[in-house]
Scaffold this active site. Structure first.
Site, PDB file in Angstrom:
ATOM      1  N   CYS A 128      50.106  24.101  37.910  1.00  0.00           N
ATOM      2  CA  CYS A 128      49.824  22.896  38.718  1.00  0.00           C
ATOM      3  C   CYS A 128      50.571  22.327  38.209  1.00  0.00           C
ATOM      4  O   CYS A 128      50.637  20.693  38.321  1.00  0.00           O
ATOM      5  CB  CYS A 128      48.275  22.961  39.155  1.00  0.00           C
ATOM      6  SG  CYS A 128      47.670  23.421  38.451  1.00  0.00           S
TER       7      CYS A 128
HETATM    8  O1  LIG Z   1      48.274  28.466  35.840  1.00  0.00           O
HETATM    9  C1  LIG Z   1      47.418  28.320  35.588  1.00  0.00           C
HETATM   10  O2  LIG Z   1      46.655  27.812  34.661  1.00  0.00           O
HETATM   11  C2  LIG Z   1      46.446  28.437  37.172  1.00  0.00           C
HETATM   12  C3  LIG Z   1      46.567  27.816  38.100  1.00  0.00           C
HETATM   13 SE1  LIG Z   1      47.040  26.119  38.154  1.00  0.00          SE
END
Ligand SMILES: O=C(O)CC[SeH]
Length: 436
Positions: A379
């Site tokens: 994210c």
């Molecule tokens: O990739 C990650 O650390 C979790 C999904 Se934002």
């Protein structure tokens, strides 16, 4: 038979086009048994779970079984499990509930313990200051931005407790030092998604519970266990957490989640953010997503049955990966950003920087032909070339953090995969360091 029967090849999405997927902390593919459970529910339990005819009754039964499995996964009771759309909703529900519980205790106190039914529309009673919330400075955005927004709209004061640059972990004494009379919630992730460092949740909960009895405002305790479940043992009751976030797509389940709440509505406050048809005991109404819940339950059963094997395989693979990287580049050119001698870590996470002025993480990954990984949280992909604030917070020097690669292995990652990835990285570095 199910349409899945007679598949030409086993469904292995993390191996298509001869790529080697090493970004399991971002998301995981679904286990075949999970897909089967989802497909069966789609075919046979399409009814509304509140309906009394067969398709509805089947759906209700599937949901009850999944709830039982998810409860056993985290050491809770079925009544402790509230299904949500995912981890973000679960985390937001915790903050919403904790603040509302604080306001309720203020209103009660102002009325001298009078009836709860005297509605007082002001969110801030004169007798009570704003609620105070404590989080660590390395939380996932669904915790950090939720807290920051509450601060922005002046609904809470927020303290971010910095992790130690020695241990990469938030230290219990530092959290305790941040506690105020109006503190109503402490939210600290169980394991960090970039470094893999495990936080001292059990000790933190024990210490806070020991002071809660003498406080006017109870401090509620939440841990986002998204990165821990399916990799290490997670037992909410043993931890002493009031709330624990469960995220399916980190342990080979579909994109759905749940919130563990210790006896919701009795021992632990829960206040709905949504209002509707009474599902999930009104804690989280909305017609249930039966197939996804079925998938979550099946994935939970797989973890309950196989965690020890998953954990030892991932640990062996991650250690082999670290050995191969040191062999490929030499110890002096490699910095493991996930090595903190005094801290425990997830078995599957290797955050590593290959040192050199032309080896920024994104450049190295884009020069690889087989490896699929990330430089940090998915994210945060749109953060350009800025180094991860999580690594900087853990004391990783800027020029080292800029070269970070987050390699997170999974249940099926093999030593042969590691050999390919090490060679792929070696070739990528050679290309990037070619003169001219
Ligand atoms: O990739 C990650 O650390 C979790 C999904 Se934002």
């Amino acid at each position: 038979g199910l349409p899945l029967d007679g598949l030409v090849h086993t469904y292995t999405p993390d191996r298509d086009e001869d790529k080697i997927y090493m970004d399991y902390n971002a998301t995981t593919p679904l286990e075949p048994e999970v897909i089967q459970a989802i497909t069966e529910a789609l075919h046979e339990a399409w009814g509304n779970p509140s309906s009394s005819y067969t398709a509805g009754v089947k759906a209700k039964a599937i949901i009850a079984q999944a709830r039982d499995s998810v409860a056993r996964l985290v050491g809770g009771k079925p009544g402790d499990i509230i299904f949500t759309s995912g981890g973000t909703e679960a985390n937001n529900l915790v903050f919403h509930s904790a603040l509302e519980a604080y306001r309720e205790s203020c209103r009660t106190a102002e009325r001298g313990g009078g009836s709860l039914h005297q509605r007082d529309d002001s969110k801030r009673s004169s007798a009570c200051p704003l609620p105070h919330v404590i989080i660590s400075n390395v939380e996932h955005d669904s915790v950090r931005l939720t807290a920051e927004n509450l601060q922005t709209i002046a609904e809470a004061d927020v303290t971010l407790v910095a992790v130690s640059k020695v241990t990469g972990r938030v230290e219990v004494e530092d959290v305790l030092a941040a506690v105020r009379p109006n503190t109503c919630l402490i939210s600290v992730m169980m394991a960090n998604n970039e470094t893999g460092v495990l936080m001292p949740i059990r000790e933190l909960c024990r210490r806070i519970r020991s002071v809660n009895g003498q406080r006017r405002h109870r401090i509620l305790l939440h841990t986002d266990a998204a990165q821990a479940i399916g990799k290490v043992r997670v037992d909410a009751r043993d931890l002493g957490a009031d709330y624990l976030t469960i995220v399916g797509h980190k342990f080979y389940a579909p994109r759905i989640g749940a919130l563990y709440v210790n006896d919701p509505g009795t021992t632990t406050p829960i206040h709905p953010m949504l209002f509707g048809g009474g599902q999930e005991r009104n804690f989280r109404p909305g017609t249930e997503n039966t197939p996804m819940i079925a998938g979550l339950g099946k994935a939970a059963e797989l973890v309950i049955s196989n965690l020890a094997e998953y954990e030892s395989h991932m640990l062996d693979t991650r250690k082999y990966l670290e050995e191969r990287l040191q062999t490929a580049f030499g110890k002096e050119r490699i910095h493991f950003n996930s090595h903190f001698p005094d801290s425990e870590s997830l078995p599957n996470t290797c955050n590593v920087s290959i040192l050199g002025p032309r080896l920024q993480g994104r450049k190295v990954l884009s020069s690889c032909t087989r490896l699929l990984a990330s430089v940090g949280a998915a994210c945060h992909t749109n953060r350009g070339d800025r180094p991860s604030h999580i690594l900087l917070s853990c004391g990783v020097p800027e020029e080292v953090a800029a070269n970070a690669l987050r390699l997170s292995v999974g249940r099926g990652t093999s030593r042969a995969d590691v050999d390919i990835v090490a060679e792929d990285l070696r070739n990528a570095v050679e290309t990037l360091e070619k003169p001219g």
